[in-house]
Motif scaffolding. Structure first.
Motif, PDB file in Angstrom:
ATOM      1  N   LYS A 123       2.691 -11.510  -8.133  1.00 10.91           N
ATOM      2  CA  LYS A 123       3.272 -11.776  -6.622  1.00 10.91           C
ATOM      3  C   LYS A 123       2.900 -10.792  -5.547  1.00 10.91           C
ATOM      4  CE  LYS A 123       7.092 -14.528  -8.297  1.00 10.91           C
ATOM      5  NZ  LYS A 123       8.389 -14.569  -8.864  1.00 10.91           N
ATOM      6  N   VAL A 124       2.537  -9.532  -6.100  1.00 11.82           N
ATOM      7  CA  VAL A 124       2.170  -8.704  -5.253  1.00 11.82           C
ATOM      8  C   VAL A 124       1.154  -7.867  -5.733  1.00 11.82           C
ATOM      9  CG1 VAL A 124       3.683  -6.802  -6.031  1.00 11.82           C
ATOM     10  CG2 VAL A 124       3.001  -6.811  -3.631  1.00 11.82           C
ATOM     11  N   ARG A 125       0.131  -7.181  -4.772  1.00 14.15           N
ATOM     12  CA  ARG A 125      -0.664  -6.322  -5.453  1.00 14.15           C
ATOM     13  C   ARG A 125      -0.617  -5.165  -4.975  1.00 14.15           C
ATOM     14  NH1 ARG A 125      -6.863  -8.351  -5.301  1.00 14.15           N
ATOM     15  NH2 ARG A 125      -7.559  -7.140  -7.043  1.00 14.15           N
ATOM     16  N   VAL A 126      -0.375  -3.803  -5.936  1.00 15.87           N
ATOM     17  CA  VAL A 126       0.025  -2.650  -5.155  1.00 15.87           C
ATOM     18  C   VAL A 126      -1.094  -1.783  -4.982  1.00 15.87           C
ATOM     19  CG1 VAL A 126       1.296  -0.473  -5.975  1.00 15.87           C
ATOM     20  CG2 VAL A 126       2.262  -2.718  -6.411  1.00 15.87           C
ATOM     21  N   VAL A 127      -1.439  -1.085  -4.180  1.00 19.68           N
ATOM     22  CA  VAL A 127      -2.667  -0.395  -3.964  1.00 19.68           C
ATOM     23  C   VAL A 127      -2.303   1.004  -3.579  1.00 19.68           C
ATOM     24  CG1 VAL A 127      -4.686  -0.221  -2.362  1.00 19.68           C
ATOM     25  CG2 VAL A 127      -4.065  -2.362  -3.158  1.00 19.68           C
ATOM     26  N   LYS A 128      -2.797   2.070  -4.243  1.00 22.91           N
ATOM     27  CA  LYS A 128      -2.613   3.552  -3.720  1.00 22.91           C
ATOM     28  C   LYS A 128      -3.402   4.024  -3.056  1.00 22.91           C
ATOM     29  CE  LYS A 128       0.002   5.722  -7.007  1.00 22.91           C
ATOM     30  NZ  LYS A 128       1.250   6.064  -6.293  1.00 22.91           N
ATOM     31  N   VAL A 129      -3.207   4.743  -1.996  1.00 18.33           N
ATOM     32  CA  VAL A 129      -4.350   5.380  -1.014  1.00 18.33           C
ATOM     33  C   VAL A 129      -3.881   6.793  -0.850  1.00 18.33           C
ATOM     34  CG1 VAL A 129      -5.342   5.501   1.150  1.00 18.33           C
ATOM     35  CG2 VAL A 129      -4.848   3.168   0.114  1.00 18.33           C
ATOM     36  N   ASN A 130      -4.807   7.643  -1.442  1.00 18.74           N
ATOM     37  CA  ASN A 130      -4.448   9.155  -1.454  1.00 18.74           C
ATOM     38  C   ASN A 130      -4.946   9.435   0.105  1.00 18.74           C
ATOM     39  OD1 ASN A 130      -4.817  11.912  -1.542  1.00 18.74           O
ATOM     40  ND2 ASN A 130      -4.874  11.752  -3.911  1.00 18.74           N
ATOM     41  N   VAL A 131      -3.968  10.119   0.581  1.00 22.01           N
ATOM     42  CA  VAL A 131      -4.430  10.430   2.116  1.00 22.01           C
ATOM     43  C   VAL A 131      -5.249  11.623   2.332  1.00 22.01           C
ATOM     44  CG1 VAL A 131      -2.011   9.410   2.890  1.00 22.01           C
ATOM     45  CG2 VAL A 131      -2.194  11.917   2.343  1.00 22.01           C
ATOM     46  N   HIS A 135      -7.812  11.901   0.257  1.00 24.01           N
ATOM     47  CA  HIS A 135      -9.274  11.439   0.063  1.00 24.01           C
ATOM     48  C   HIS A 135      -9.496  10.269   1.093  1.00 24.01           C
ATOM     49  CE1 HIS A 135      -8.292  13.017  -4.365  1.00 24.01           C
ATOM     50  NE2 HIS A 135      -8.902  13.855  -3.543  1.00 24.01           N
ATOM     51  N   SER A 136      -8.534   9.631   1.856  1.00 24.67           N
ATOM     52  CA  SER A 136      -8.621   8.690   2.702  1.00 24.67           C
ATOM     53  C   SER A 136      -8.312   8.856   4.005  1.00 24.67           C
ATOM     54  CB  SER A 136      -8.198   7.276   2.060  1.00 24.67           C
ATOM     55  OG  SER A 136      -8.847   7.086   0.738  1.00 24.67           O
ATOM     56  N   GLN A 137      -8.783   9.809   4.555  1.00 25.27           N
ATOM     57  CA  GLN A 137      -7.834  10.409   5.948  1.00 25.27           C
ATOM     58  C   GLN A 137      -8.253   9.315   6.919  1.00 25.27           C
ATOM     59  OE1 GLN A 137      -9.635  14.195   6.582  1.00 25.27           O
ATOM     60  NE2 GLN A 137      -7.944  15.064   5.159  1.00 25.27           N
ATOM     61  N   ALA A 138      -9.467   8.623   7.095  1.00 26.13           N
ATOM     62  CA  ALA A 138      -9.804   7.478   7.979  1.00 26.13           C
ATOM     63  C   ALA A 138      -8.628   6.432   7.832  1.00 26.13           C
ATOM     64  CB  ALA A 138     -10.936   7.081   7.613  1.00 26.13           C
ATOM     65  N   ALA A 139      -8.187   5.979   6.672  1.00 27.03           N
ATOM     66  CA  ALA A 139      -7.066   5.045   6.517  1.00 27.03           C
ATOM     67  C   ALA A 139      -5.818   5.596   6.883  1.00 27.03           C
ATOM     68  CB  ALA A 139      -6.961   4.584   4.897  1.00 27.03           C
ATOM     69  N   ALA A 140      -5.517   6.931   6.508  1.00 27.95           N
ATOM     70  CA  ALA A 140      -4.267   7.230   6.928  1.00 27.95           C
ATOM     71  C   ALA A 140      -3.988   7.509   8.393  1.00 27.95           C
ATOM     72  CB  ALA A 140      -4.118   8.859   6.125  1.00 27.95           C
ATOM     73  N   ASN A 141      -5.115   7.889   9.123  1.00 25.96           N
ATOM     74  CA  ASN A 141      -5.348   7.967  10.686  1.00 25.96           C
ATOM     75  C   ASN A 141      -4.934   6.555  11.194  1.00 25.96           C
ATOM     76  OD1 ASN A 141      -5.390  10.631  10.654  1.00 25.96           O
ATOM     77  ND2 ASN A 141      -7.560  10.556  10.861  1.00 25.96           N
ATOM     78  N   GLN A 142      -5.904   5.410  10.516  1.00 27.47           N
ATOM     79  CA  GLN A 142      -5.939   4.165  11.227  1.00 27.47           C
ATOM     80  C   GLN A 142      -4.258   3.726  11.346  1.00 27.47           C
ATOM     81  OE1 GLN A 142      -8.322   1.486   9.122  1.00 27.47           O
ATOM     82  NE2 GLN A 142      -7.545  -0.428  10.428  1.00 27.47           N
ATOM     83  N   TYR A 143      -3.697   4.094  10.131  1.00 24.19           N
ATOM     84  CA  TYR A 143      -2.118   3.346   9.787  1.00 24.19           C
ATOM     85  C   TYR A 143      -1.218   4.532  10.486  1.00 24.19           C
ATOM     86  CZ  TYR A 143      -4.359  -0.471   7.995  1.00 24.19           C
ATOM     87  OH  TYR A 143      -5.293  -1.548   7.928  1.00 24.19           O
ATOM     88  N   GLN A 144      -1.545   5.381  11.247  1.00 20.04           N
ATOM     89  CA  GLN A 144      -0.662   6.603  11.622  1.00 20.04           C
ATOM     90  C   GLN A 144       0.228   7.109  10.645  1.00 20.04           C
ATOM     91  OE1 GLN A 144       0.711   4.769  15.299  1.00 20.04           O
ATOM     92  NE2 GLN A 144      -1.342   4.685  16.394  1.00 20.04           N
ATOM     93  N   ILE A 145      -0.329   7.473   9.438  1.00 20.04           N
ATOM     94  CA  ILE A 145       0.440   7.734   8.309  1.00 20.04           C
ATOM     95  C   ILE A 145       0.991   9.473   8.664  1.00 20.04           C
ATOM     96  CG2 ILE A 145       0.975   8.503   5.917  1.00 20.04           C
ATOM     97  CD1 ILE A 145       0.764   5.381   6.815  1.00 20.04           C
ATOM     98  N   VAL A 165       0.923  -1.080  -0.110  1.00 15.22           N
ATOM     99  CA  VAL A 165      -0.047  -0.009  -0.036  1.00 15.22           C
ATOM    100  C   VAL A 165       0.792   1.261  -0.153  1.00 15.22           C
ATOM    101  CG1 VAL A 165      -1.662   1.201   1.034  1.00 15.22           C
ATOM    102  CG2 VAL A 165      -1.887  -1.335   1.258  1.00 15.22           C
ATOM    103  N   ASP A 166       0.766   2.204  -1.150  1.00 18.27           N
ATOM    104  CA  ASP A 166       1.478   3.536  -1.029  1.00 18.27           C
ATOM    105  C   ASP A 166       0.513   4.235  -0.519  1.00 18.27           C
ATOM    106  OD1 ASP A 166       2.953   5.472  -1.993  1.00 18.27           O
ATOM    107  OD2 ASP A 166       2.522   5.182  -3.910  1.00 18.27           O
ATOM    108  N   PHE A 167       1.012   4.966   0.374  1.00 14.56           N
ATOM    109  CA  PHE A 167      -0.003   6.147   1.044  1.00 14.56           C
ATOM    110  C   PHE A 167       0.511   7.296   0.537  1.00 14.56           C
ATOM    111  CE2 PHE A 167      -0.923   3.100   4.215  1.00 14.56           C
ATOM    112  CZ  PHE A 167      -2.355   3.185   4.456  1.00 14.56           C
ATOM    113  N   TYR A 168      -0.164   8.300  -0.473  1.00 12.52           N
ATOM    114  CA  TYR A 168       0.531   9.392  -1.120  1.00 12.52           C
ATOM    115  C   TYR A 168      -0.505  10.601  -1.150  1.00 12.52           C
ATOM    116  CZ  TYR A 168      -2.742   8.825  -5.022  1.00 12.52           C
ATOM    117  OH  TYR A 168      -3.746   8.726  -5.663  1.00 12.52           O
ATOM    118  N   ALA A 169       0.080  11.512  -1.856  1.00 13.68           N
ATOM    119  CA  ALA A 169      -0.999  12.628  -1.905  1.00 13.68           C
ATOM    120  C   ALA A 169      -0.418  13.378  -3.624  1.00 13.68           C
ATOM    121  CB  ALA A 169      -0.798  13.950  -1.086  1.00 13.68           C
TER     122      ALA A 169
END
Length: 101
Positions: free
Chosen positions: A45-53, A55-65, A18-22
């Protein structure tokens, strides 16, 4: 068929990077082509997922980004690796090989 949830994705057998980015983040823009190369080289062999911090502040907070880019590698729902800053291709490729066995 509905798209799997984030929870379902990270709890699968396949490692998920998971790539947390902006959009405004310079180093994040440097990381993007490296991730593209990674997926070309390691395939499914891997799944790459991009999470825009922004737009996804809950996920960013959950993983303490606190800084971006931050990458977290999940396997079977557990964090097996986490690092902030731009990561070189050889580092990411090594991680995938290590955790996709």
């Amino acid at each position: 068929m509905k798209k799997p949830s984030f929870h379902d994705l990270i709890h699968g057998e396949t490692p998920v990077l998971v790539d947390f980015y902006a959009d405004w983040c310079g180093p994040c823009k440097q990381q993007a082509p490296i991730l593209k190369q990674l997926t070309e080289r390691v395939g499914d062999k891997v799944r790459v997922v991009k999470v825009n911090v922004d737009h996804s502040q809950a996920a960013a907070n959950q993983y303490q980004i606190r800084s971006i880019p931050t990458m977290i590698l999940f396997k079977n729902g557990k964090i097996v690796w986490r690092q902030s800053g731009v990561q070189p291709l050889h580092t990411l490729e090594g991680l995938v090989k290590q955790h996709s066995v």
